[in-house]
Design a protein around this motif. Sequence first.
Motif, mmCIF file in Angstrom:
data_model
loop_
_atom_site.group_PDB
_atom_site.id
_atom_site.type_symbol
_atom_site.label_atom_id
_atom_site.label_comp_id
_atom_site.label_asym_id
_atom_site.label_seq_id
_atom_site.Cartn_x
_atom_site.Cartn_y
_atom_site.Cartn_z
ATOM 1 N N GLN A 186 0.877 -1.169 0.000
ATOM 2 C CA GLN A 186 0.000 0.000 0.000
ATOM 3 C C GLN A 186 0.910 1.213 0.000
ATOM 4 O OE1 GLN A 186 -2.267 -0.662 3.580
ATOM 5 N NE2 GLN A 186 -3.634 -2.133 2.600
ATOM 6 N N ALA A 198 4.321 -12.588 -4.129
ATOM 7 C CA ALA A 198 3.343 -12.159 -5.131
ATOM 8 C C ALA A 198 2.077 -11.595 -4.492
ATOM 9 C CB ALA A 198 2.971 -13.334 -6.040
ATOM 10 N N GLY A 199 1.772 -12.036 -3.279
ATOM 11 C CA GLY A 199 0.525 -11.589 -2.642
ATOM 12 C C GLY A 199 0.648 -10.245 -1.959
ATOM 13 N N PRO A 223 0.805 -6.920 -2.988
ATOM 14 C CA PRO A 223 0.014 -5.721 -3.273
ATOM 15 C C PRO A 223 -1.312 -5.679 -2.509
ATOM 16 C CG PRO A 223 0.897 -6.605 -5.294
ATOM 17 C CD PRO A 223 1.207 -7.609 -4.221
ATOM 18 N N GLY A 224 -1.580 -4.533 -1.903
ATOM 19 C CA GLY A 224 -2.844 -4.345 -1.205
ATOM 20 C C GLY A 224 -2.914 -4.927 0.191
ATOM 21 N N THR A 254 5.167 4.863 -4.814
ATOM 22 C CA THR A 254 4.442 3.607 -4.978
ATOM 23 C C THR A 254 4.401 3.209 -6.457
ATOM 24 O OG1 THR A 254 2.478 2.392 -4.319
ATOM 25 C CG2 THR A 254 2.104 4.597 -5.157
ATOM 26 N N ASN A 313 6.189 -0.308 -7.944
ATOM 27 C CA ASN A 313 5.414 -1.315 -8.657
ATOM 28 C C ASN A 313 5.692 -1.411 -10.142
ATOM 29 O OD1 ASN A 313 3.302 -2.564 -6.769
ATOM 30 N ND2 ASN A 313 3.250 -0.390 -6.261
ATOM 31 N N ARG A 314 6.392 -0.419 -10.708
ATOM 32 C CA ARG A 314 6.516 -0.377 -12.156
ATOM 33 C C ARG A 314 7.978 -0.187 -12.537
ATOM 34 N NH1 ARG A 314 3.829 3.255 -16.015
ATOM 35 N NH2 ARG A 314 3.921 4.949 -14.547
ATOM 36 N N ASN A 350 -7.250 -12.803 -4.849
ATOM 37 C CA ASN A 350 -5.904 -12.801 -4.279
ATOM 38 C C ASN A 350 -5.195 -14.106 -4.635
ATOM 39 O OD1 ASN A 350 -3.788 -13.359 -2.296
ATOM 40 N ND2 ASN A 350 -4.495 -11.486 -1.321
ATOM 41 N N PRO A 351 -4.029 -14.001 -5.279
ATOM 42 C CA PRO A 351 -3.378 -15.219 -5.755
ATOM 43 C C PRO A 351 -3.021 -16.197 -4.627
ATOM 44 C CG PRO A 351 -1.947 -13.303 -6.007
ATOM 45 C CD PRO A 351 -3.296 -12.782 -5.642
ATOM 46 N N VAL A 380 -3.082 -8.419 -8.532
ATOM 47 C CA VAL A 380 -1.807 -7.869 -8.071
ATOM 48 C C VAL A 380 -0.895 -7.540 -9.250
ATOM 49 C CG1 VAL A 380 -1.901 -9.065 -5.877
ATOM 50 C CG2 VAL A 380 -0.809 -10.174 -7.814
ATOM 51 N N GLN A 398 0.114 -5.094 -12.304
ATOM 52 C CA GLN A 398 0.025 -3.727 -12.796
ATOM 53 C C GLN A 398 -0.897 -3.578 -14.005
ATOM 54 O OE1 GLN A 398 1.726 -0.498 -12.688
ATOM 55 N NE2 GLN A 398 1.676 -1.045 -10.539
#
Lengths: 410, 295
Positions: free
Chosen positions: A186, A240-241, A243-244, A388, A392-393, B129-130, B152, B154
């Motif tokens: 986040q 991988a989990g 984000p958020g 952020t 992420n990019r 959610n993976p 998740v 982009q």
Amino acid sequence: MLALLCLALPCAAAVAAQAAPAARPRAEVLHWWTSGGEAAAVRTLADAYRAAGGDWVDTAIAGNEQARAVALSRIVGNDAPAAALFNASRQFRELIDQGLLITLDDVAQREGWDAILPEPILNAVRVNGHYYAAPVSLHMPTWIWYSKVALRKAGVEKEPTSFAELFLALDKLKAAGLIPLAHGGQAWQDNIVFRAVLANLGGRELYLKAFRDRDPAAIASPQFREVLSTFKRLHSYVDAGSPGRNWNDATALLISNRAGFQIMGDWVKAEFSSASKLPGRDYGCIPGFGAHSPYIIQGDAFVFPRSTSAATLRAQKLLASAITGRATQLAFSALKGSIPIRADVDVSTLDQCARLGVSIMKDRSRQLGNDETWLTPDQNGALADILTDYWNRDLAVSTVQQRIVAALTD
Amino acid sequence: MNTRRIDRGLRRAHLALVPMALVALVCYLGATLWSLRISLSSSRSFPVSDFVGLAQYRRLFSNERWLHSLGNLATYGLLFVAACLVIGWLLAILIEREVRIGGALRLVFLYPYAMSFVATGLVWQWMLNPGLGIQEAVRRWGFSEFRFDWLVDQDHALYTIVIATVWQASGLVMTILLAGMRGIDADIWRAARIDAVPAWRLHLWVIAPMLAAPFATATLLLLTGVAKLYDAVVAMTQGGPGTASEVPTKFIMDHLFGRANIALASAGAAVLVLSALIVMMPLFYARARSNRRNA
């Protein structure tokens, strides 16, 4: 309603008993401390106020942004609570400029705030020589936490003392099939990781030049570039989990020994405690790398909106001195996970991470303000957006540098 | 005598409308004008009454996140409206043809519309959610290479919001189109049956053109849903990963409160309202015209 009840019941005496303490100072306190540990902590403040002879009327609103929005609109609408919680930052500067807050100069003088409060907090509550807010807690947002079991499993013998060692440990954790860095993707959490890298790798000078002076040359410098690329390098160690994910779910990964490290504020201690994990035994806390690593201070403080009533003023002054008292501060900090705002408190009963924090704080040259001390909420938000995005990019570091310069000089 | 009674009835009806009209004028129009005024000032936490021209708008359109949000909203809007119309239409046809599962479908697809997205968004978040949801479940069934990590990712996070909101809103389209179909003259259906016209041709070439007004209504409702898209994003991605699924309303809300910049937020709101009007006006116009023609 009460009158109706009184018709039915002989409770005139009860009403009289209720009417009597109306002469006591009465303060409505608006805050956002609603989670289990926070609510327990705020109760100690209420108890202290009651013991000092006041009546605490609790208005808790979940979510700090919501709570501040309610406080602001109530102040503007002439329906202000006696006290409202803000971060010790520029968030209430406009209230001061508009003359909407009372000054606490007498309380500050009596308690000797200049001597016992850390510099970054003083800078936030003292404007033009007057004191406008009563600080209640000091948090340090960039602790590096680790699970002892996870590190042992991965073959990491000692806790890292530099970024090089941290990356070695992260590599070992990855090889062992564990999540190296537990992170909640986040914006504000990405921001915390960035501040940790800036303070520890970039150092105090660069940190101040970037956030306090908003110096374009410093932000465009190779040192800042290295901070940004190190920050980005950490991204390759999250799962991988991520984000958020909420911060406490990331802490849960450490508690269950599925992840190695987490970079987060000292409020995570409440999560560890509620899972019966002890510092030193189950988890470790690293305040920073090196003997002189900066200690970032993120404080909470109550402001007291101006009102026409003398009774309210009396209640506010009493509240300001009650919540900053020594015993209150100690009891509050133990439950909140923060450290006391004042340097003259015996902290031997607090946990070992808090004691470590207090001992670092004794060295004034290691105290460092949070970015919010200097940046407006708007600039701070724009910075968080850029970081952020970068986290992420795939963005060129130079682009990020340009964007940060643009956002902070806007 | 009779006309006078009608007159009095009309007057009463107008009188009954006064409170609603007042609310609309003061609360909606008044607040809109107030926001416009604020967007021309330098207000931060509090409204101030200075005048800085279009400075806030210039700032807004040099803001990376705002531009990105507008782009996201356009992509989302196209996909969402198109998917809702197609799915809603197909569902309406199925139910109209009294396919056996029609009753169940009607319930399944109208039910989501009755639920708050803050609650269902959380469930969608878990499912997508993976580590917790569909991907993990399928992997445990033995397909260890299965990947469904759009939430998740982009480049795909925005599509998960499309999926979840289409699930919520296509039931509404179905209901509106179904009502439209029920209003079509029974002779037309009968004639089609006698001529043995295939169902798909009947619906595509005969019925659909007759449903222009219901389609326009549904599109209008969907478009307002697009403009105010907020709860789904907050509940599912919070605009993330990074800023991948940011939308204009979230930009406005963030600046209104947390970032204490109500002038910039008001400028954003003004731009949003204006673009919504530009998109919807032709639809309004078309609908009004077809209504007049029918009348």
